[in-house]
Scaffold this motif. Structure first.
Motif, short mmCIF file in Angstrom:
data_model
loop_
_atom_site.label_atom_id
_atom_site.label_comp_id
_atom_site.label_asym_id
_atom_site.label_seq_id
_atom_site.Cartn_x
_atom_site.Cartn_y
_atom_site.Cartn_z
N LYS A 87 0.84 -1.19 0.00
CA LYS A 87 0.00 0.00 0.00
C LYS A 87 0.88 1.25 0.00
N TRP A 88 0.38 2.29 -0.64
CA TRP A 88 1.11 3.55 -0.75
C TRP A 88 0.29 4.66 -0.13
N ILE A 89 0.93 5.49 0.67
CA ILE A 89 0.29 6.70 1.21
C ILE A 89 1.13 7.89 0.76
N VAL A 90 0.54 8.76 -0.04
CA VAL A 90 1.25 9.95 -0.50
C VAL A 90 1.32 10.94 0.66
N VAL A 91 2.55 11.32 1.05
CA VAL A 91 2.73 12.26 2.15
C VAL A 91 3.07 13.66 1.67
N ASP A 92 3.49 13.78 0.42
CA ASP A 92 3.78 15.09 -0.14
C ASP A 92 3.89 14.98 -1.65
N THR A 93 3.70 16.10 -2.33
CA THR A 93 3.85 16.16 -3.78
C THR A 93 4.85 17.26 -4.11
N VAL A 94 5.77 16.96 -5.02
CA VAL A 94 6.79 17.91 -5.44
C VAL A 94 6.37 18.50 -6.78
N TYR A 95 6.51 19.83 -6.89
CA TYR A 95 6.14 20.55 -8.11
C TYR A 95 7.38 21.21 -8.71
N PRO A 96 7.31 21.63 -9.97
CA PRO A 96 8.47 22.27 -10.60
C PRO A 96 9.02 23.42 -9.76
N GLY A 97 10.34 23.46 -9.68
CA GLY A 97 11.01 24.48 -8.88
C GLY A 97 11.28 24.05 -7.45
N GLN A 98 10.88 22.81 -7.11
CA GLN A 98 11.12 22.30 -5.76
C GLN A 98 12.17 21.18 -5.81
N VAL A 99 12.79 20.95 -4.66
CA VAL A 99 13.80 19.89 -4.54
C VAL A 99 13.26 18.75 -3.68
N PHE A 100 13.88 17.59 -3.82
CA PHE A 100 13.52 16.43 -3.00
C PHE A 100 14.72 15.50 -2.93
N GLY A 101 14.65 14.56 -2.00
CA GLY A 101 15.78 13.64 -1.80
C GLY A 101 16.76 14.15 -0.76
N TRP A 102 16.25 14.89 0.24
CA TRP A 102 17.11 15.49 1.24
C TRP A 102 17.92 14.47 2.04
N ALA A 103 17.44 13.23 2.13
CA ALA A 103 18.15 12.21 2.92
C ALA A 103 19.53 11.91 2.35
N SER A 104 19.78 12.33 1.12
CA SER A 104 21.10 12.12 0.54
C SER A 104 22.14 13.08 1.13
N LEU A 105 21.67 14.18 1.71
CA LEU A 105 22.59 15.19 2.25
C LEU A 105 22.71 15.17 3.77
N VAL A 106 21.76 14.55 4.45
CA VAL A 106 21.80 14.49 5.92
C VAL A 106 21.39 13.09 6.39
N GLY A 107 21.71 12.81 7.63
CA GLY A 107 21.29 11.55 8.23
C GLY A 107 22.07 10.35 7.73
N PRO A 108 21.46 9.18 7.89
CA PRO A 108 22.17 7.93 7.59
C PRO A 108 22.29 7.61 6.10
N GLY A 109 21.76 8.45 5.22
CA GLY A 109 21.91 8.22 3.79
C GLY A 109 21.00 7.15 3.21
N ARG A 110 19.82 6.98 3.81
CA ARG A 110 18.81 6.05 3.30
C ARG A 110 17.55 6.84 3.02
N ARG A 111 16.83 6.45 1.98
CA ARG A 111 15.60 7.14 1.60
C ARG A 111 14.53 6.96 2.66
N THR A 112 13.78 8.02 2.90
CA THR A 112 12.71 7.97 3.90
C THR A 112 11.33 7.81 3.26
N VAL A 113 11.27 7.90 1.93
CA VAL A 113 10.03 7.75 1.17
C VAL A 113 10.36 7.13 -0.18
N THR A 114 9.32 6.83 -0.95
CA THR A 114 9.48 6.43 -2.35
C THR A 114 9.04 7.61 -3.20
#
Length: 177
Positions: A87-114
């Protein structure tokens, strides 16, 4: 907008010096993605930071739920079993001009979402290791990026909490946590 100024319109990069912004863009790779294409999966290693140039991307929590499945052959023959259902629960939507994938720059380096495209999308994938090196060498750049990241993380945490509360209220008719 030229390719070298690809990130100039992003609010996230608005306080980054033009020279640093050009270096970041040169390290990135532009990807053309189809609807339904998954950019990254929950818990996988986080190697890139992304900027959405065109399209739309859903950030989802994906989990496995046990569901009762029944098979009826004849009135006398009913087979029931528990099966795993993704099952998938959408927690946020990214639109043009926005960034995502912050876990690559902080923390343990594992994705927190799909992250999955909901329409044809164009993104720039920026190697996080390269950005981290730039931040270590230029502490002013590091401060600007970490300040912007903390705002994103805070907003996404708020969105998750709001969705969790909404779900609890719906499912359990609670008024107190």
């Amino acid at each position: 907008m030229t390719e070298k100024n690809l990130l100039a319109g992003f609010k996230f990069f608005s306080d980054v010096a033009p020279e640093a912004l050009e270096m970041i863009v040169r390290k990135g790779e532009v990807l053309e993605l189809e609807p339904e294409e998954v950019i990254f999966h929950f818990k996988e290693p986080a190697e890139n930071f992304y900027g959405l140039i065109k399209g739309e991307v859903d950030l989802s929590i994906v989990f496995t739920d046990k569901v009762l499945q029944t098979d009826i052959e004849y009135e006398e023959s009913i087979q029931a079993s528990l099966v795993d259902e993704e099952k998938w629960i959408v927690v946020d939507t990214v639109y043009p001009g926005q960034v995502f994938g912050w876990a690559s720059l902080v923390g343990p380096g594992r994705r927190t979402v799909t992250a999955q495209c909901t329409e044809a999308s164009r993104v720039i994938a920026i190697p996080a290791a390269e950005v981290k090196t730039m931040m270590e060498e230029d502490h002013s750049l590091g401060y600007v990026i970490m300040t912007k990241l903390s705002n994103i993380i805070s907003e996404r945490l708020k969105n998750r909490t709001d969705k969790l509360i909404e779900t609890w209220v719906e499912a359990f008719d609670v008024n107190k946590i």
